[in-house]
Design an enzyme around this catalytic site. Structure first.
Site, PDB file in Angstrom:
ATOM      1  N   CYS A   2      -8.809  -3.822 -16.435  1.00  0.00           N
ATOM      2  CA  CYS A   2      -9.601  -4.274 -17.579  1.00  0.00           C
ATOM      3  C   CYS A   2      -9.122  -5.594 -18.174  1.00  0.00           C
ATOM      4  CB  CYS A   2      -9.668  -3.184 -18.638  1.00  0.00           C
ATOM      5  SG  CYS A   2      -8.209  -2.169 -18.802  1.00  0.00           S
ATOM      6  N   ARG A  59       0.562   2.755 -10.336  1.00  0.00           N
ATOM      7  CA  ARG A  59       0.935   3.633 -11.439  1.00  0.00           C
ATOM      8  C   ARG A  59       2.149   4.451 -11.037  1.00  0.00           C
ATOM      9  NH1 ARG A  59      -5.105   5.698 -13.473  1.00  0.00           N
ATOM     10  NH2 ARG A  59      -5.940   3.579 -13.761  1.00  0.00           N
ATOM     11  N   GLN A  87      -9.360   0.761  -6.986  1.00  0.00           N
ATOM     12  CA  GLN A  87     -10.483   1.271  -7.754  1.00  0.00           C
ATOM     13  C   GLN A  87     -11.754   0.476  -7.455  1.00  0.00           C
ATOM     14  OE1 GLN A  87      -8.584   0.859 -11.701  1.00  0.00           O
ATOM     15  NE2 GLN A  87      -8.971   3.055 -11.949  1.00  0.00           N
ATOM     16  N   ASP A  93     -13.843  -0.734  -9.427  1.00  0.00           N
ATOM     17  CA  ASP A  93     -13.825  -0.912 -10.871  1.00  0.00           C
ATOM     18  C   ASP A  93     -14.860  -1.934 -11.325  1.00  0.00           C
ATOM     19  OD1 ASP A  93     -12.861  -0.149 -13.287  1.00  0.00           O
ATOM     20  OD2 ASP A  93     -10.880  -1.039 -13.062  1.00  0.00           O
ATOM     21  N   HIS A 141     -16.556  -3.703 -15.225  1.00  0.00           N
ATOM     22  CA  HIS A 141     -16.599  -3.763 -16.683  1.00  0.00           C
ATOM     23  C   HIS A 141     -17.860  -4.505 -17.093  1.00  0.00           C
ATOM     24  CE1 HIS A 141     -12.321  -2.964 -15.910  1.00  0.00           C
ATOM     25  NE2 HIS A 141     -12.393  -2.282 -17.044  1.00  0.00           N
ATOM     26  N   LYS A 196     -15.045   8.773 -23.017  1.00  0.00           N
ATOM     27  CA  LYS A 196     -15.591   8.516 -21.689  1.00  0.00           C
ATOM     28  C   LYS A 196     -16.457   9.670 -21.212  1.00  0.00           C
ATOM     29  CE  LYS A 196     -11.406  10.347 -19.454  1.00  0.00           C
ATOM     30  NZ  LYS A 196     -10.427  10.176 -18.366  1.00  0.00           N
ATOM     31  N   HIS A 218     -16.223   0.396 -19.476  1.00  0.00           N
ATOM     32  CA  HIS A 218     -15.397   0.544 -18.277  1.00  0.00           C
ATOM     33  C   HIS A 218     -16.144   1.484 -17.335  1.00  0.00           C
ATOM     34  CE1 HIS A 218     -11.638  -0.787 -20.505  1.00  0.00           C
ATOM     35  NE2 HIS A 218     -12.417  -0.411 -21.507  1.00  0.00           N
TER      36      HIS A 218
END
Length: 604
Positions: A302, A331, A349, A351, A353, A432, A478
């Site tokens: 992000c 992580r 990911q 991912d 945004h 979420k 997100h």
């Protein structure tokens, strides 16, 4: 069945030991409420059995969980060795004896101070008591076993006779990796034998479908502890599968108005302090120092996408802006929870945004939900949704969280979509929607997520110019659909038992020339298929035809074509279609037409 295991009083489940008279009986069935009580009681049954077999054992906690129960304990055999999978059968046998003894389960009301004195020499019980408020404390006993527990429980051990112990593992005391490692034994229980047998059948089927086993057989990935635990190494077959997924997703992202971006893998810690990750997520991150400056390897994408947004002045006419990235993140997962591709320390990911005006939240949530539906249908998954609300550890005011949570609920309500609520399960920066898919074995997996975030735009002072030439703060959404390529591929392998759809299979066709004279024809077909964006492989080793076919079958390749004198002379192929389960001779042109259709059969 008609046996009563508890009472429903004003919507609350209590046990017969706690409630005297009246109430609505709960049948001894496989409802969620009943199973929780049965499984919790079965955990105590297991502990009682272990206590008889290993008298020096000390117990920590033994809760019911979503699909069963477990107990954490400090235990060893008489020779000092640890318990293993081979010991579960003896424990099960003793549990069966205790269950069939029809021993009453009795609740004992006490106080924390009295219980603390009673267990003064038991350090694990003292750890349990630290987690209990001062005041009333209850214990439950059955025969010679007793443990601290708030209940509720079944009234008699006979109601806990349909069980199965599933595995043994290590677990840090209280989940703290700096504390000692206890032994954890998992099991499950049901209200009847038929349901238990069905569960056992699914467990056995799951073992056959284990993605770690399939990944090895199909040569997708490997792990090497000399490189590091939780760090998958992708082999050519697995890399081709990932590339196909990425290519398909890239195209549909672009068609839906997303722009590809890429943020750095490592950012100064100041950026993570601004975002709140440093204060709320630091224990899950990796840090290093460069030129006396601390940097953090990104656990999420992000912040990089926020910096893309900040790269120029934005107008309301630009919104919504949709950025996506196949972002590699790291992580610090505890070693005890690492599990194949399901839980790793490095993953990618899918991912995205979205930056939009508050008035655009619903329409963009709808677009994401449409995207989710398209992808889940393409892979053959059913799914459900759950809204996760503000966790204990969070940034931002309650009012902002309420606005964001209401936006998600309103979007789903107005579409008439069903959803559950996970209180306190949100990310630290916003509520979420979690997308939970159901696989072929009826197991549920949390993959995709949609988060409404007012907090990070405020923390980074994001702005856009509105129609009145005033500066306003955008909302940040997100979004991930697969979640991570690693975990999704693991789930997909188990869902399909390795029989991947043609359009994403890493090797879609195996070409087997019978002899040297057929090699040139095989190479011609290989080149044509590659030009069609179809991955094939020529099996030209000096092996028998049957062995080549078996090797292709083991790798679960969708199509095998055999080339001999007739095929070369007639410009055809002898086709073995694994998915259609048929064999036939067809012309080369018809074969090309068939594989092209197969390649395009899913349009996402």
């Amino acid at each position: 069945m008609s046996e009563i295991i508890g009472y429903n009083v004003d919507g609350q489940i209590v046990d017969t030991q706690s409630y005297a008279g009246g109430g609505i009986p709960i049948k001894f069935d496989n409802s969620k409420e009943a199973l929780e009580i049965i499984r919790h009681s079965c955990a105590h049954l297991m502990a009682a059995a272990i206590k008889e077999l290993y008298p020096d054992v000390k117990f920590f906690v033994g809760p019911a969980i979503e699909d069963g129960f477990y107990y954490d304990m400090r235990v060893s055999k008489s020779n000092g060795s640890k318990l293993g999978e081979d010991d579960l059968a003896a424990i099960e046998k003793k549990m069966k004896e205790l269950a069939l003894a029809k021993t009453a389960i009795v609740k004992i009301n006490s106080t924390k101070s009295e219980v603390a004195a009673k267990y003064a020499d038991d350090d694990l019980k003292q750890e349990v008591l630290k987690r209990i408020p001062d005041g009333a404390v209850s214990l439950y006993s059955q025969g010679g076993f007793e443990d601290i527990c708030r209940g509720p429980h079944i009234p008699n051990t006979i109601f806990a006779r349909f069980f199965k112990l599933t595995r043994i593992a290590g677990a840090y005391l209280g989940g703290d990796e700096n504390r000692e490692m206890l032994t954890r034994i998992y099991g499950t229980a049901y209200a009847d034998k038929e349901s238990l047998n069905e569960h056992i059948r699914i467990i056995e089927e799951a073992k056959k479908r284990d993605h770690r086993k399939l990944g090895t057989e199909m040569k997708f990935f490997t792990f090497d502890e000399s490189v590091g635990v939780g760090l998958p190494i992708w082999l050519p077959n697995g890399s081709r599968l990932r590339s196909r997924l990425e290519h398909k997703l890239y195209r549909t992202h672009r068609l839906r108005g997303y722009e590809p971006v890429r943020g750095p893998e490592i950012l100064k810690s100041d950026a993570w302090k601004t975002s709140g990750h440093y204060a709320n997520y630091k224990e899950n991150m990796y840090f290093t120092v460069i030129d006396d400056q601390e940097y953090g390897i990104k656990p999420m994408n992000c912040v990089g996408h926020i910096k893309v947004y900040q790269s120029e002045i934005r107008s309301y006419r630009d919104l919504p802006l949709k950025f996506f990235e196949y972002g590699v993140v790291h992580r610090h997962e505890k070693s005890g929870v690492l599990h194949g591709l399901f839980r790793v320390r490095e993953f990618t990911q899918d991912d995205a945004h979205l930056f939009c005006m508050p008035s655009q939240i619903k329409e963009n949530v709808y677009e994401i939900l449409s995207f989710v539906d398209t992808l889940m249908n393409a892979f053959g998954f059913s799914y459900e949704m759950e809204i996760s609300t503000k966790p204990t550890k969070a940034v931002g005011d309650d009012e902002v969280w309420e606005i964001a949570t209401k936006a998600l609920k309103d979007a789903l309500d107005e579409k008439g979509l069903k959803y559950g609520i996970d209180e306190g399960g949100g990310a630290f920066y916003g509520p979420k929607i979690d997308i939970k898919i159901t696989d072929a074995l009826k197991r549920k997996w949390q993959c995709g997520t949609i988060q409404v975030d007012f907090n990070l735009p405020a923390r980074f002072n994001l702005e856009y110019i509105d129609e009145n030439n005033e500066r306003k703060q955008p909302v940040m959404l997100h979004r991930a659909i697969l979640g991570s390529f690693e975990r999704f591929i693991g789930i997909l392998l188990e869902h399909t038992a390795g029989e991947l759809p043609f359009w994403i299979a890493p090797t879609q066709v195996v070409i087997i020339p019978i002899g040297e004279a057929h090699q040139e024809y095989a190479k011609e077909i290989y080149a044509k298929l590659l030009d069609m964006n179809i991955d094939s492989e020529i099996f030209s080793k000096n092996e028998t035809l049957n062995k080549k076919i078996r090797n292709a079958e083991k790798q679960r390749v969708p199509m095998i074509i055999v080339l001999g004198d007739n095929e070369v002379a007639n410009r055809g192929v002898a086709l073995r279609d694994r998915r259609a389960r048929e064999q036939k001779d067809i012309s080369l042109d018809d074969f090309y037409s068939l594989v092209q259709t197969k390649l395009n059969e899913v349009n996402i």
